[in-house]
Design an enzyme around this catalytic site. Structure first.
Site, PDB file in Angstrom:
ATOM      1  N   GLY A  57       0.804  -1.217   0.000  1.00 46.00           N
ATOM      2  CA  GLY A  57       0.000   0.000   0.000  1.00 46.00           C
ATOM      3  C   GLY A  57       0.833   1.262   0.000  1.00 46.00           C
ATOM      4  O   GLY A  57       1.948   1.308  -0.520  1.00 46.00           O
ATOM      5  N   LYS A 115       2.114   4.787   9.581  1.00 50.27           N
ATOM      6  CA  LYS A 115       3.127   5.821   9.777  1.00 50.27           C
ATOM      7  C   LYS A 115       2.513   7.179  10.118  1.00 50.27           C
ATOM      8  O   LYS A 115       2.970   7.879  11.012  1.00 50.27           O
ATOM      9  CB  LYS A 115       3.995   5.946   8.516  1.00 50.27           C
ATOM     10  N   THR A 120      -2.801  -0.648   8.232  1.00 53.45           N
ATOM     11  CA  THR A 120      -3.832  -1.291   7.425  1.00 53.45           C
ATOM     12  C   THR A 120      -3.228  -2.363   6.536  1.00 53.45           C
ATOM     13  O   THR A 120      -2.062  -2.294   6.152  1.00 53.45           O
ATOM     14  CB  THR A 120      -4.567  -0.267   6.528  1.00 53.45           C
ATOM     15  N   ASN A 141      -3.734  -3.717   2.923  1.00 53.62           N
ATOM     16  CA  ASN A 141      -4.364  -3.275   1.685  1.00 53.62           C
ATOM     17  C   ASN A 141      -4.416  -4.402   0.659  1.00 53.62           C
ATOM     18  O   ASN A 141      -3.462  -5.158   0.511  1.00 53.62           O
ATOM     19  CB  ASN A 141      -3.594  -2.094   1.092  1.00 53.62           C
ATOM     20  N   GLU A 175      -8.749  -0.944   2.255  1.00 55.13           N
ATOM     21  CA  GLU A 175      -7.773  -0.784   3.335  1.00 55.13           C
ATOM     22  C   GLU A 175      -8.399  -1.333   4.616  1.00 55.13           C
ATOM     23  O   GLU A 175      -9.339  -0.748   5.144  1.00 55.13           O
ATOM     24  CB  GLU A 175      -7.409   0.681   3.523  1.00 55.13           C
ATOM     25  N   TYR A 231       2.540  -8.932   4.805  1.00 58.45           N
ATOM     26  CA  TYR A 231       2.614  -8.558   3.398  1.00 58.45           C
ATOM     27  C   TYR A 231       2.810  -9.812   2.541  1.00 58.45           C
ATOM     28  O   TYR A 231       3.562 -10.718   2.892  1.00 58.45           O
ATOM     29  CB  TYR A 231       3.775  -7.600   3.148  1.00 58.45           C
ATOM     30  N   ARG A 233     -20.321   4.474   7.649  1.00 60.89           N
ATOM     31  CA  ARG A 233     -20.514   5.847   7.152  1.00 60.89           C
ATOM     32  C   ARG A 233     -19.906   5.982   5.762  1.00 60.89           C
ATOM     33  O   ARG A 233     -19.040   5.196   5.369  1.00 60.89           O
ATOM     34  CB  ARG A 233     -19.867   6.865   8.102  1.00 60.89           C
ATOM     35  N   PHE A 267     -11.772  15.059   5.592  1.00 60.46           N
ATOM     36  CA  PHE A 267     -11.748  15.749   6.869  1.00 60.46           C
ATOM     37  C   PHE A 267     -10.840  16.973   6.785  1.00 60.46           C
ATOM     38  O   PHE A 267      -9.859  16.981   6.025  1.00 60.46           O
ATOM     39  CB  PHE A 267     -11.276  14.807   7.976  1.00 60.46           C
TER      40      PHE A 267
END
Length: 380
Positions: free
Chosen positions: A186, A192, A198, A200, A264, A280, A293, A298
């Site tokens: 990802g 980080k 996550t 991915n 993700e 991974y 949602r 943001f």
């Protein structure tokens, strides 16, 4: 709110009497309107972008502590739209109550006598649960009869109807989404920059699967496969984990938005040692059953982090409830090593989804009611 002018006038008279009795401590607003259009806006207005009418409808969104649909639920032609309007009107934790003083049998008789006027019965407890699932509602009570004292203080059974649900931050998907594929490195942003690592799934393998999936925050169950199934299997493999999953483009990262819609997944662990090492290039299975949602941009990273924390808490709470809890026993999650929690279940073969992909990466969608029925607790 009532569609009938006559009933609205009657309600106005009764409300004025009630205000007189209570010394003016309450106020009433009577509206003659179609409730669904009153809350959601008229369909033709939505199609023609009539901002005034749509804005008026939006004033009533997330506004009310309770919506009571009394003695008229069977009269609505589209009950799914009715449930959608009711939940739109409610605040979080607000109460939806469907009531009838004469009970379900009375409404059933009205339906038999005049199905054009009363096109539906009142829902049974199973029907009510099913109707509530695809909306942000949690069923809390259901009553079809009650014992009360009559005028002579003798116990008497009364046929009434009361179905109650509370608005929750989550809803059940209409289709269970099953995705299996290799974990990609990802963009390195989740752990980080945000502190939420996550897993991915590569967009190149799942573009077709995600084409018609709404962007937003989902939740469900995840399994990291280890098909070797040796006694020294790394910790955290071949067992299910709670997961909160973003499907979308990560719009808050200005200039670094995903070019394609990606998956993700953040696995919700009880302890940081629940999964040994990173995973991974290992194969992950995701079964997404709920929605929290829409994806949104943001204004700052602290706002995004606060929203993610809220998503994590809401996902954890939801996955402890039915039907989400029972869906962890979905066979898709239990067959990577023919085991669940490292206990042998049955012989199996490599899973390939029915709707696309191959042995490396694949996917499928199943009606949620069928998926629930297929679990050991599904019939309940």
């Amino acid at each position: 709110v009532d569609l009938s002018t006559r009933m609205s006038k009657f309600a106005k008279i009764r409300s004025e009497l009630a205000m007189d009795e209570k010394g003016g401590r309450h106020s009433f607003e009577i509206q003659t309107a179609d409730f669904v259009e009153f809350i959601l806006g008229k369909e033709e207005d939505n199609e023609t972008d009539d901002d005034d009418n749509n804005n008026n409808a939006e004033e009533h969104h997330d506004h009310y502590d309770a919506v009571v649909i009394n003695a008229c639920f069977g009269n609505f032609y589209n009950q799914d739209d009715l449930m959608k309007a009711a939940t739109k009107a409610l605040k979080l934790d607000g109460v939806l109550a469907i009531t009838h003083p004469l009970g379900a049998d009375f409404v059933r008789k009205l339906n038999e006598d005049d199905p054009d006027m009363v096109p539906h019965h009142l829902p049974s407890i199973l029907d009510f649960r099913s109707m509530a699932r695809s909306h942000p509602l949690t069923v809390v009570d259901f009553v079809e009869d009650i014992d009360l004292l009559d005028a002579d203080k003798n116990a008497k059974n009364y046929k009434i109807y009361y179905a109650c649900a509370k608005k929750s931050p989550h809803s059940c998907l209409k289709q269970l989404i099953r995705i299996r594929g290799p974990v990609d490195q990802g963009y390195g942003r989740g752990g980080k920059k945000l502190g939420f690592p996550t897993a991915n799934l590569p967009s190149s393998l799942f573009a077709d699967a995600l084409e018609h999936v709404q962007t937003g925050v989902y939740f469900g169950w995840a399994v990291i496969e280890d098909r070797e199934c040796q006694p020294n299997t790394k910790k955290g493999r071949n067992t299910f984990h709670k997961a909160v999953v973003n499907v979308g483009y990560s719009p808050t990262f200005d200039g670094q938005e995903n070019k394609e819609k990606i998956v993700e997944a953040h696995l919700i662990l009880n302890d940081s040692d629940d999964i040994k090492g990173d995973f991974y290039n290992e194969t992950m299975r995701l079964a997404l059953s709920g929605f929290l949602r829409p994806e949104m941009k943001f204004p700052s990273f602290p706002d995004l982090i606060a929203a993610i924390n809220n998503d994590l808490n809401n996902a954890k709470d939801a996955l402890a409830l039915q039907p989400f809890a029972s869906l962890r026993t979905d066979t898709f999650l239990t067959d990577p090593c023919r085991r669940i929690d490292n206990t042998m279940v049955e012989d199996g073969v490599l899973w390939v989804g029915n709707d696309g992909g191959d042995e490396e990466a694949s996917w499928e969608f199943q009606d949620i009611e069928d998926a629930i029925s297929d679990t050991p607790l599904g019939r309940w």
